[in-house]
Design a protein around this motif. Structure first.
Motif, PDB file in Angstrom:
ATOM      1  N   ILE A 134      60.646 -78.718  13.748  1.00 14.84           N
ATOM      2  CA  ILE A 134      60.045 -78.252  15.005  1.00 14.84           C
ATOM      3  C   ILE A 134      60.747 -76.999  15.497  1.00 14.84           C
ATOM      4  O   ILE A 134      60.103 -76.020  15.899  1.00 14.84           O
ATOM      5  N   ILE A 135      62.080 -77.011  15.461  1.00 19.27           N
ATOM      6  CA  ILE A 135      62.848 -75.849  15.932  1.00 19.27           C
ATOM      7  C   ILE A 135      62.555 -74.619  15.077  1.00 19.27           C
ATOM      8  O   ILE A 135      62.467 -73.492  15.586  1.00 19.27           O
ATOM      9  N   SER A 136      62.373 -74.823  13.768  1.00 16.40           N
ATOM     10  CA  SER A 136      62.069 -73.702  12.866  1.00 16.40           C
ATOM     11  C   SER A 136      60.610 -73.265  12.947  1.00 16.40           C
ATOM     12  O   SER A 136      60.213 -72.308  12.290  1.00 16.40           O
ATOM     13  N   LYS A 137      59.817 -74.026  13.755  1.00  9.93           N
ATOM     14  CA  LYS A 137      58.394 -73.751  13.962  1.00  9.93           C
ATOM     15  C   LYS A 137      57.538 -74.064  12.733  1.00  9.93           C
ATOM     16  O   LYS A 137      56.414 -73.575  12.611  1.00  9.93           O
ATOM     17  N   TYR A 138      58.102 -74.867  11.814  1.00  9.40           N
ATOM     18  CA  TYR A 138      57.261 -75.400  10.747  1.00  9.40           C
ATOM     19  C   TYR A 138      56.158 -76.240  11.376  1.00  9.40           C
ATOM     20  O   TYR A 138      55.002 -76.196  10.943  1.00  9.40           O
ATOM     21  N   LYS A 148      69.193 -94.394   9.340  1.00  8.16           N
ATOM     22  CA  LYS A 148      68.146 -93.690   8.609  1.00  8.16           C
ATOM     23  C   LYS A 148      67.135 -93.040   9.559  1.00  8.16           C
ATOM     24  O   LYS A 148      66.709 -91.902   9.352  1.00  8.16           O
ATOM     25  N   TYR A 149      66.753 -93.756  10.628  1.00  3.23           N
ATOM     26  CA  TYR A 149      65.755 -93.189  11.543  1.00  3.23           C
ATOM     27  C   TYR A 149      66.316 -91.984  12.306  1.00  3.23           C
ATOM     28  O   TYR A 149      65.578 -91.081  12.686  1.00  3.23           O
ATOM     29  N   GLU A 150      67.648 -91.975  12.508  1.00  2.00           N
ATOM     30  CA  GLU A 150      68.263 -90.815  13.159  1.00  2.00           C
ATOM     31  C   GLU A 150      68.240 -89.601  12.235  1.00  2.00           C
ATOM     32  O   GLU A 150      68.009 -88.469  12.684  1.00  2.00           O
ATOM     33  N   LEU A 151      68.460 -89.841  10.942  1.00  2.00           N
ATOM     34  CA  LEU A 151      68.384 -88.746   9.967  1.00  2.00           C
ATOM     35  C   LEU A 151      66.970 -88.174   9.907  1.00  2.00           C
ATOM     36  O   LEU A 151      66.777 -86.954   9.866  1.00  2.00           O
ATOM     37  N   VAL A 152      65.963 -89.080   9.909  1.00  2.00           N
ATOM     38  CA  VAL A 152      64.569 -88.620   9.888  1.00  2.00           C
ATOM     39  C   VAL A 152      64.260 -87.821  11.162  1.00  2.00           C
ATOM     40  O   VAL A 152      63.633 -86.757  11.097  1.00  2.00           O
ATOM     41  N   ALA A 153      64.706 -88.339  12.302  1.00  2.00           N
ATOM     42  CA  ALA A 153      64.466 -87.631  13.566  1.00  2.00           C
ATOM     43  C   ALA A 153      65.093 -86.241  13.534  1.00  2.00           C
ATOM     44  O   ALA A 153      64.476 -85.257  13.974  1.00  2.00           O
ATOM     45  N   ASN A 154      66.301 -86.143  13.011  1.00  2.00           N
ATOM     46  CA  ASN A 154      66.967 -84.838  12.928  1.00  2.00           C
ATOM     47  C   ASN A 154      66.222 -83.882  12.006  1.00  2.00           C
ATOM     48  O   ASN A 154      66.116 -82.678  12.290  1.00  2.00           O
ATOM     49  N   ASN A 155      65.693 -84.404  10.906  1.00  4.85           N
ATOM     50  CA  ASN A 155      64.937 -83.556   9.983  1.00  4.85           C
ATOM     51  C   ASN A 155      63.657 -83.030  10.625  1.00  4.85           C
ATOM     52  O   ASN A 155      63.321 -81.838  10.490  1.00  4.85           O
ATOM     53  N   ILE A 156      62.928 -83.917  11.304  1.00  3.85           N
ATOM     54  CA  ILE A 156      61.696 -83.480  11.976  1.00  3.85           C
ATOM     55  C   ILE A 156      62.032 -82.500  13.102  1.00  3.85           C
ATOM     56  O   ILE A 156      61.321 -81.514  13.321  1.00  3.85           O
ATOM     57  N   LYS A 157      63.137 -82.760  13.803  1.00  4.28           N
ATOM     58  CA  LYS A 157      63.565 -81.860  14.879  1.00  4.28           C
ATOM     59  C   LYS A 157      63.826 -80.451  14.324  1.00  4.28           C
ATOM     60  O   LYS A 157      63.428 -79.450  14.933  1.00  4.28           O
ATOM     61  N   LYS A 158      64.486 -80.380  13.168  1.00  7.32           N
ATOM     62  CA  LYS A 158      64.750 -79.072  12.548  1.00  7.32           C
ATOM     63  C   LYS A 158      63.435 -78.378  12.183  1.00  7.32           C
ATOM     64  O   LYS A 158      63.311 -77.155  12.321  1.00  7.32           O
ATOM     65  N   THR A 193      50.563 -87.673  17.575  1.00  8.64           N
ATOM     66  CA  THR A 193      51.863 -87.218  18.087  1.00  8.64           C
ATOM     67  C   THR A 193      51.872 -85.701  18.117  1.00  8.64           C
ATOM     68  O   THR A 193      51.828 -85.046  17.078  1.00  8.64           O
ATOM     69  N   VAL A 194      51.936 -85.153  19.328  1.00  7.65           N
ATOM     70  CA  VAL A 194      51.805 -83.715  19.528  1.00  7.65           C
ATOM     71  C   VAL A 194      53.171 -83.100  19.767  1.00  7.65           C
ATOM     72  O   VAL A 194      53.986 -83.632  20.531  1.00  7.65           O
ATOM     73  N   VAL A 195      53.428 -81.961  19.130  1.00 12.43           N
ATOM     74  CA  VAL A 195      54.684 -81.233  19.339  1.00 12.43           C
ATOM     75  C   VAL A 195      54.604 -80.485  20.668  1.00 12.43           C
ATOM     76  O   VAL A 195      53.677 -79.704  20.898  1.00 12.43           O
ATOM     77  N   ILE A 196      55.573 -80.739  21.547  1.00 17.31           N
ATOM     78  CA  ILE A 196      55.603 -80.040  22.842  1.00 17.31           C
ATOM     79  C   ILE A 196      56.948 -79.371  23.096  1.00 17.31           C
ATOM     80  O   ILE A 196      57.114 -78.655  24.084  1.00 17.31           O
ATOM     81  N   GLY A 197      57.917 -79.589  22.233  1.00 17.08           N
ATOM     82  CA  GLY A 197      59.263 -79.063  22.467  1.00 17.08           C
ATOM     83  C   GLY A 197      59.670 -78.088  21.380  1.00 17.08           C
ATOM     84  O   GLY A 197      58.883 -77.757  20.497  1.00 17.08           O
ATOM     85  N   PRO A 198      60.920 -77.629  21.437  1.00 14.99           N
ATOM     86  CA  PRO A 198      61.943 -78.054  22.398  1.00 14.99           C
ATOM     87  C   PRO A 198      61.669 -77.545  23.807  1.00 14.99           C
ATOM     88  O   PRO A 198      61.131 -76.459  23.982  1.00 14.99           O
ATOM     89  N   SER A 199      62.041 -78.356  24.794  1.00 14.40           N
ATOM     90  CA  SER A 199      61.779 -78.005  26.180  1.00 14.40           C
ATOM     91  C   SER A 199      62.625 -76.816  26.609  1.00 14.40           C
ATOM     92  O   SER A 199      63.804 -76.713  26.262  1.00 14.40           O
ATOM     93  N   THR A 200      62.025 -75.924  27.372  1.00 11.99           N
ATOM     94  CA  THR A 200      62.759 -74.767  27.897  1.00 11.99           C
ATOM     95  C   THR A 200      63.697 -75.162  29.033  1.00 11.99           C
ATOM     96  O   THR A 200      64.510 -74.356  29.480  1.00 11.99           O
TER      97      THR A 200
END
Length: 236
Positions: free
Chosen positions: A15-19, A3-13, A64-71
């Motif tokens: 971040i990547i979408s710049k939401y 479950k925590y991996e699914l949550v991490a993937n959702n938050i990652k998406k 918790t500050v967004v700093i990625g995705p790393s270049t």
């Protein structure tokens, strides 16, 4: 997937979408737990994944500050501190395994030392070619104490050893040490990785420990340097 991996993937998406844009402070754990309908410990574990992958920075008293995705990180890179196993990292639909060797042996002095073995305790000696999308990817040379991993079979080797250890033997990994070096291609690399003697090889030598401090794995993994690299993200 947990479950925590699914949550991490959702938050990652998000971040990547710049939401959640870089510099954005994520909602607190209580709010995220409510939004995802999970516990706070699930959110904590999800944020730990994102921190290890360089997507967020967890700071005491600030949030918790967004700093990625790393270049600096590409889709070919893997976390240097991760020990979930290739199948979990890349997905069971993309990863397959060809077993080259599966023997019981009495270990040499180096293997004994790295696995903290005394006397004549047998080990599995496993050599596997891991394929990603059916293409040669990583050549693994692994030693595991037989008494710690009973019931290991050819079918397990053709899928995920780590999943078998976690789900069938109910053992928990707790720590890992890795030595990552550049190497010259050897005969096995040339035979199985579709490389030449001039191809730079990246070798990862590692020891994996269980929660009780017992080493369960000593291995080396080798791949062509243009196929996979490793990154480390640290915070102060």
């Amino acid at each position: 997937m947990k479950k925590y991996e699914l949550v991490a993937n959702n938050i990652k998406k998000q971040i990547i979408s710049k939401y959640y844009a870089k510099g954005h402070i994520l909602p607190d754990q209580q709010t995220l737990a409510h939004d995802f309908n999970v516990s706070k410990i699930t959110i904590k574990n999800a944020l730990d994944i994102l921190a290890n992958e360089g997507f967020v920075l967890k700071t005491s008293g600030f949030g918790t500050v967004v700093i990625g995705p790393s270049t600096l990180i590409t889709d070919k890179d893997a976390p240097a501190s991760n020990f979930e196993g290739l199948t979990t990292q890349e997905g069971a639909d993309r990863v397959s395994s060809r077993v080259i060797k599966f023997d019981l042996e009495f270990p040499n002095d180096k293997v004994k030392k790295n696995l903290n073995l005394n006397g004549e305790e047998p080990v599995y000696h496993i050599i596997r070619l891991r394929l990603l999308d059916k293409a040669p990817f990583i050549l693994e040379n692994t030693y595991m104490p037989v008494n710690l991993v009973p019931g290991l079979t050819q079918s397990v080797l053709e899928s995920s050893i780590y999943a078998f250890i976690r789900d069938s033997l109910h053992l928990k990994f707790a720590g890992i040490a890795r030595n990552i070096q550049a190497r010259q291609a050897g005969s096995l690399d040339i035979s199985y990785l579709n490389v030449t003697e001039d191809t730079p090889i990246l070798e990862v030598e590692q020891i994996v420990w269980l929660v009780n401090g017992t080493p369960i794995e000593y291995s080396t993994s080798r791949n062509a340097s243009n196929k996979r690299a490793y990154y480390l993200f640290e915070t102060n």
